[in-house]
Design an enzyme around this catalytic site. Structure first.
Site, mmCIF file in Angstrom:
data_model
loop_
_atom_site.group_PDB
_atom_site.id
_atom_site.type_symbol
_atom_site.label_atom_id
_atom_site.label_comp_id
_atom_site.label_asym_id
_atom_site.label_seq_id
_atom_site.Cartn_x
_atom_site.Cartn_y
_atom_site.Cartn_z
ATOM 1 C CG LEU A 1 13.403 0.334 1.802
ATOM 2 C CD1 LEU A 1 13.842 1.178 0.616
ATOM 3 C CD2 LEU A 1 14.555 -0.509 2.334
ATOM 4 N N PRO A 2 12.307 1.493 6.007
ATOM 5 C CG PRO A 2 13.910 1.029 7.646
ATOM 6 C CD PRO A 2 13.650 0.929 6.167
ATOM 7 C CB THR B 1 4.758 4.940 6.434
ATOM 8 O OG1 THR B 1 3.938 3.773 6.411
ATOM 9 C CG2 THR B 1 3.908 6.140 6.795
ATOM 10 C CE LYS C 1 0.797 3.435 7.447
ATOM 11 N NZ LYS C 1 0.160 2.300 8.101
ATOM 12 C CE LYS D 1 8.086 6.086 9.183
ATOM 13 N NZ LYS D 1 8.157 5.103 8.114
#
Ligand code: NAD
Length: 307
Positions: A64-65, A95, A170, A245
């Site tokens: 998901l975003p 992420t 990440k 983001k």
């Protein structure tokens, strides 16, 4: 395995396809009906909610975003935690920030489910080819349990440490990526302005010390790499808003750790400017547009001078 999958976007859809190809049964959900239909056409079972997707499966994967979406998919009335059986692992490949991972892991643990953070790198090309790198945070047992599933979608499945450590890896990687993409864009645009053929410049860079993923796989200059988003109008890759983001996650984490991130903060502002100007949905390599001269603007300036 029977797997519940939630989030079928640029990354989730090709990842789900690779799970199907490997012989797994998929029960899937996305708020986008066409995204679900496309996978149903490929043999997956559509579900009406995250809860339904997580019911009677052996593993749940979310892609998901951002953290807010993961929270609602997990904890909503129709969420994953409402449908999942005890003992079934939840793998989140989105992420998100390490602190949210800790919170989600505690919620899952409370009802007897392991929560594994497994963000990926490799882009949409890696997702389609099944060559992603998974950065896995969680106990050794949980890692060993989910590794065979992740192997159907990726080539490198790396156990980074305890829950949350996958996201740390990440975030640090994407901090570097945001900076290198801006650096390659700057160099390629300068080369264009000085008059060198962009393909020649890229080939020199890629055989020299400037070489990196942003130059040799995902070059931001249109036409240099046929498969890169820059050669298809900056569509279908890693959205600028998602990079923004990630740089926000990195700079927030750095602030909490009292650690300087000079170039990351500058790169964040470049992607912020793009997003503000309406380019948030374009691939992040469109950052080169901040550098390239607009040929129409150049022409009008010349004609104004002539006048
Ligand atoms: P995307 O925006 O293309 O896809 C997200 C999907 O989630 C969409 O299909 C959307 O409809 C769905 N969704 C949103 N809210 C939902 C909800 N409440 N319930 C169900 N579905 C919902 O994003 P993406 O590019 O696939 O990226 C997903 C994650 O992977 C992000 O966290 C991103 O940072 C990370 N990531 C992306 C890339 C990339 O190259 N695109 C690479 C590595 C990591």
């Amino acid at each position: 395995m029977k797997i519940g999958f939630v989030g079928l976007g640029n990354m989730g859809a090709p990842m789900a396809r690779n799970l199907l190809k490997a012989g797994h049964t998929l029960q899937l959900f996305d708020v986008s009906a066409p995204a679900v239909q496309a996978l149903a056409d490929a043999g997956a079972l559509p579900a009406v909610s995250p809860k339904a997707a997580a019911t009677a499966v052996e593993c749940v994967i979310t892609m998901l975003p951002a953290a807010a979406h993961v929270r609602s998919v997990l904890t909503g009335d129709d969420g994953v935690l409402a449908g999942i059986a005890q003992g079934v692992a939840i793998v989140d490949s989105s992420t998100i920030d390490p602190a949210s991972v800790t919170a989600f892991a505690a919620l899952a643990q409370r009802q007897g489910n392991a929560f594994v953070d497994a963000p990926v790198s490799g882009g949409t090309g890696g997702a389609a080819a099944g060559t992603l790198t998974f950065m896995v945070g969680g106990s050794t047992d949980a890692y060993e349990h989910v590794k065979p599933v992740l192997s159907a979608m990726g080539r490198n499945i790396v156990h980074c440490g305890n829950t949350g450590s996958g996201q740390i890896a990440k975030i640090c990687n994407n901090l570097v990526l945001g900076i290198t993409m801006a650096g390659v864009a700057e160099g390629m645009a300068l080369g264009e302005a000085l008059g060198i053929d962009p393909k020649v410049l890229a080939s020199i860079m890629n055989a020299s010390t400037g070489r990196c993923w942003s130059s040799d796989t995902y070059n931001p200059f249109p036409g240099v790499i046929d498969t890169a988003p820059s050669s298809r109008g900056y569509t279908g890759g890693f959205g600028t808003d998602l990079m923004l983001k990630d740089l926000g996650l990195a700079t927030d984490a750095a602030r909490l750790a009292r650690q300087p991130v000079f170039l990351g903060a500058l790169a964040q502002q470049l992607y912020q400017a793009m997003s503000t100007n309406g380019a948030g949905k374009l691939d992040f390599s469109a950052v080169i547009r901040l550098y390239r001269r607009d040929p129409d603007a150049a022409r009008s300036t010349e004609s104004e001078i002539e006048d």
